[in-house]
Design a protein around this motif. Structure first.
Motif, PDB file in Angstrom:
ATOM      1  N   LEU A   1       0.830  -1.197   0.000  1.00 17.28           N
ATOM      2  CA  LEU A   1       0.000   0.000   0.000  1.00 17.28           C
ATOM      3  C   LEU A   1       0.870   1.254   0.000  1.00 17.28           C
ATOM      4  N   ALA A   2       1.943   1.239   0.778  1.00 15.77           N
ATOM      5  CA  ALA A   2       2.843   2.400   0.843  1.00 15.77           C
ATOM      6  C   ALA A   2       3.499   2.670  -0.507  1.00 15.77           C
ATOM      7  N   GLU A   3       3.930   1.617  -1.199  1.00 18.18           N
ATOM      8  CA  GLU A   3       4.548   1.786  -2.521  1.00 18.18           C
ATOM      9  C   GLU A   3       3.551   2.367  -3.522  1.00 18.18           C
ATOM     10  N   ALA A   4       2.319   1.847  -3.491  1.00 18.72           N
ATOM     11  CA  ALA A   4       1.291   2.335  -4.413  1.00 18.72           C
ATOM     12  C   ALA A   4       0.953   3.794  -4.125  1.00 18.72           C
ATOM     13  N   LYS A   5       0.833   4.144  -2.838  1.00 18.45           N
ATOM     14  CA  LYS A   5       0.505   5.529  -2.477  1.00 18.45           C
ATOM     15  C   LYS A   5       1.630   6.482  -2.886  1.00 18.45           C
ATOM     16  N   THR A   6       2.868   6.044  -2.759  1.00 22.22           N
ATOM     17  CA  THR A   6       3.995   6.872  -3.189  1.00 22.22           C
ATOM     18  C   THR A   6       3.955   7.077  -4.696  1.00 22.22           C
ATOM     19  N   HIS A   7       3.706   6.001  -5.425  1.00 26.51           N
ATOM     20  CA  HIS A   7       3.646   6.087  -6.883  1.00 26.51           C
ATOM     21  C   HIS A   7       2.495   6.996  -7.339  1.00 26.51           C
ATOM     22  N   LEU A   8       1.366   6.891  -6.658  1.00 27.31           N
ATOM     23  CA  LEU A   8       0.180   7.680  -7.022  1.00 27.31           C
ATOM     24  C   LEU A   8       0.201   9.098  -6.444  1.00 27.31           C
ATOM     25  N   ARG A   9       1.182   9.350  -5.593  1.00 26.37           N
ATOM     26  CA  ARG A   9       1.294  10.645  -4.907  1.00 26.37           C
ATOM     27  C   ARG A   9       0.045  10.961  -4.078  1.00 26.37           C
ATOM     28  N   VAL A  10      -0.391   9.944  -3.315  1.00 23.53           N
ATOM     29  CA  VAL A  10      -1.556  10.089  -2.444  1.00 23.53           C
ATOM     30  C   VAL A  10      -1.078  10.331  -1.028  1.00 23.53           C
ATOM     31  N   ILE A  11      -1.632  11.358  -0.399  1.00 27.87           N
ATOM     32  CA  ILE A  11      -1.340  11.669   1.000  1.00 27.87           C
ATOM     33  C   ILE A  11      -2.639  11.485   1.773  1.00 27.87           C
ATOM     34  N   GLY A  12      -2.565  10.862   2.926  1.00 23.81           N
ATOM     35  CA  GLY A  12      -3.766  10.635   3.730  1.00 23.81           C
ATOM     36  C   GLY A  12      -4.222   9.192   3.622  1.00 23.81           C
ATOM     37  N   THR A  13      -5.264   8.869   4.377  1.00 21.22           N
ATOM     38  CA  THR A  13      -5.732   7.483   4.450  1.00 21.22           C
ATOM     39  C   THR A  13      -7.146   7.294   3.911  1.00 21.22           C
ATOM     40  N   ASP A  14      -7.727   8.323   3.309  1.00 27.05           N
ATOM     41  CA  ASP A  14      -9.106   8.238   2.842  1.00 27.05           C
ATOM     42  C   ASP A  14      -9.302   7.154   1.784  1.00 27.05           C
ATOM     43  N   ASP A  15      -8.321   6.936   0.929  1.00 22.07           N
ATOM     44  CA  ASP A  15      -8.453   5.999  -0.186  1.00 22.07           C
ATOM     45  C   ASP A  15      -7.709   4.687   0.022  1.00 22.07           C
ATOM     46  N   ASP A  16      -7.260   4.395   1.235  1.00 22.01           N
ATOM     47  CA  ASP A  16      -6.473   3.184   1.478  1.00 22.01           C
ATOM     48  C   ASP A  16      -7.220   1.906   1.096  1.00 22.01           C
ATOM     49  N   THR A  17      -8.484   1.801   1.463  1.00 19.68           N
ATOM     50  CA  THR A  17      -9.262   0.597   1.146  1.00 19.68           C
ATOM     51  C   THR A  17      -9.402   0.435  -0.358  1.00 19.68           C
ATOM     52  N   TYR A  18      -9.666   1.522  -1.038  1.00 29.29           N
ATOM     53  CA  TYR A  18      -9.816   1.493  -2.499  1.00 29.29           C
ATOM     54  C   TYR A  18      -8.507   1.121  -3.186  1.00 29.29           C
ATOM     55  N   ILE A  19      -7.407   1.698  -2.753  1.00 33.50           N
ATOM     56  CA  ILE A  19      -6.101   1.402  -3.359  1.00 33.50           C
ATOM     57  C   ILE A  19      -5.713  -0.054  -3.103  1.00 33.50           C
ATOM     58  N   THR A  20      -5.979  -0.551  -1.908  1.00 36.08           N
ATOM     59  CA  THR A  20      -5.694  -1.955  -1.592  1.00 36.08           C
ATOM     60  C   THR A  20      -6.497  -2.882  -2.493  1.00 36.08           C
ATOM     61  N   ALA A  21      -7.758  -2.550  -2.731  1.00 42.15           N
ATOM     62  CA  ALA A  21      -8.595  -3.355  -3.628  1.00 42.15           C
ATOM     63  C   ALA A  21      -8.063  -3.320  -5.062  1.00 42.15           C
ATOM     64  N   LEU A  22      -7.569  -2.158  -5.488  1.00 42.21           N
ATOM     65  CA  LEU A  22      -6.993  -2.050  -6.831  1.00 42.21           C
ATOM     66  C   LEU A  22      -5.724  -2.888  -6.965  1.00 42.21           C
TER      67      LEU A  22
END
Length: 73
Positions: free
Chosen positions: A16-37
């Protein structure tokens, strides 16, 4: 005859951390969605390539399984 998944992969190939870094996402609002992706992407790649990206345990279920073998000495 069917194949059943006994145990899935231990972890996804991308965290999840690698994906959020790649997507440049800050915060936890989309964590469930990103994990599902991440999971959906791994499953798509495995189905497309017909290969597993991580170790899995499967079981072959069949009511008429016949195994023939020969022993050569």
């Amino acid at each position: 005859m069917s194949i059943a998944l006994v145990t899935g992969p231990a972890a996804e190939p991308v965290s999840l951390a690698e994906a959020k870094t790649h997507l440049r996402v800050i915060g936890t609002d989309d964590d469930t969605y990103i994990t599902a992706l991440i999971t959906a992407a791994r499953q798509w790649v495995e189905n497309f390539t017909r290969r597993s990206l991580d170790r899995k345990s499967t079981r072959l279920n069949s009511s008429h399984l016949v195994i023939s073998y020969a022993v050569f000495c």
